[in-house]
Write a protein that holds these residues in place. Structure first.
Motif: not given
Length: 238
Positions: A213, A185, A189, A173
Motif C-alpha cells: 500500500d 490488494k 484487503d 484500490k
C-alpha cells in the motif's frame, strides 16, 4: 505546486489497525456501552455492537496499530530507488516509538512532508491519537495544535485527486486500477487484517500488504506528477 515537491523530502506511509481485543466479550461493561454508543449511527438496526466489533479497528479509541510501513525515494548514480521498511508487532507502544524516532531523526526538517492516501482523515490522526493514548509525546510532524492549514506538513493523495470536490471519495484500490498501477490488494484487503492478525497470527503477511500500500501511494503521486512509475527492481524493502 505538486511538480515543485522534492520527492526525497517526502515520507510515504500506510498503517494497518485491528480491534484492541480479539473479541467483544473481552471488553468490560463500560467499554461495551461506550462502543455501542460510538457505533450506533453506523450500525443502525442492522448489527448488534458485538456483531460490529470486527470493525472496531477503524476507531483509535477502540483499535490499535499493528503495522506502520514507510517508504522514501533515494536518488544515486544508479538512478531512482524507493526504499520501504516497517514497524510492526504486538507491542504498539514500541512500534509507535520506533516510528517517532524515525521522524525526529530523519524527517524533522521544515521541508519534510508525510504522505498517505486518505491520510488526513485516517492515518495521521489515528497515529497521533494512539500516541497520546500510549503516553507518547507527539513529534512535530504530527503535532497540529495551533497550526494554520498551509503549515500542516501532510500530503494526501485522495485530497489531491478530489480537485476541490470534498464530497468525493476514491479508494486506493480504485485509484491504482484507473491509473494503471499494479494493485496492492493482490492478497488481502483491509477487512481481512483482523482475521489475519488474531486468527492466523500472521503479522508478516500484514507487513507485506502494508508495504505494498505504501508503494502504491508513492506510485499515485508519481502518476499525478505525470512521471514514470517505479519498476519492480527499483523498490527495495529494508
Amino acid at each position: 505546486m505538486i511538480q515543485r515537491l522534492q520527492l526525497e523530502h517526502i515520507l510515504f506511509l500506510d498503517i494497518e489497525t485491528v480491534p484492541q481485543h480479539p473479541d467483544f466479550s473481552d471488553l468490560d461493561d463500560v467499554e461495551k456501552a461506550l462502543y455501542a454508543d460510538k457505533t450506533r449511527y453506523l450500525r443502525k438496526d442492522e448489527f448488534t455492537p458485538e456483531d460490529y466489533y470486527e470493525r472496531a479497528g477503524i476507531w483509535a479509541e477502540f483499535g490499535k496499530i499493528v503495522c506502520i510501513s514507510v517508504g522514501y525515494f533515494h536518488t544515486s548514480t544508479d538512478g531512482k530507488r524507493f526504499r520501504t521498511t516497517s514497524f510492526f508487532g504486538d507491542d504498539e507502544t514500541k512500534l509507535l516509538n520506533e516510528f517517532k524516532n524515525l521522524l525526529e531523526e530523519h524527517f524533522y526538517r521544515r521541508e519534510h512532508l508525510l504522505c498517505a492516501h486518505n491520510g488526513k482523515e485516517f492515518d495521521f490522526p489515528y497515529i497521533a491519537r494512539r500516541m497520546i493514548i500510549n503516553g507518547i509525546t507527539l513529534p512535530q510532524k504530527l503535532n497540529l495544535f495551533g497550526k494554520k492549514p498551509w503549515e500542516i506538513p501532510h500530503i494526501d493523495t485522495l485530497d489531491l485527486w478530489k480537485f476541490g470536490d470534498y464530497k468525493h471519495y476514491t479508494s486506493l484500490k480504485l485509484m491504482t486500477k484507473i491509473l494503471g498501477i499494479p494493485s496492492p490488494k493482490d492478497d488481502i484487503d483491509g477487512s481481512q487484517v483482523r482475521q489475519v492478525y488474531y486468527e492466523e497470527n500472521d503479522i508478516d503477511r500484514i507487513v507485506v500488504y502494508c508495504e505494498k500500500d505504501t508503494v502504491a501511494v508513492a506510485q499515485i503521486l508519481l502518476k499525478l506528477r505525470n512521471e514514470r512509475l517505479l519498476d519492480e527492481d527499483e523498490i527495495i524493502s529494508v
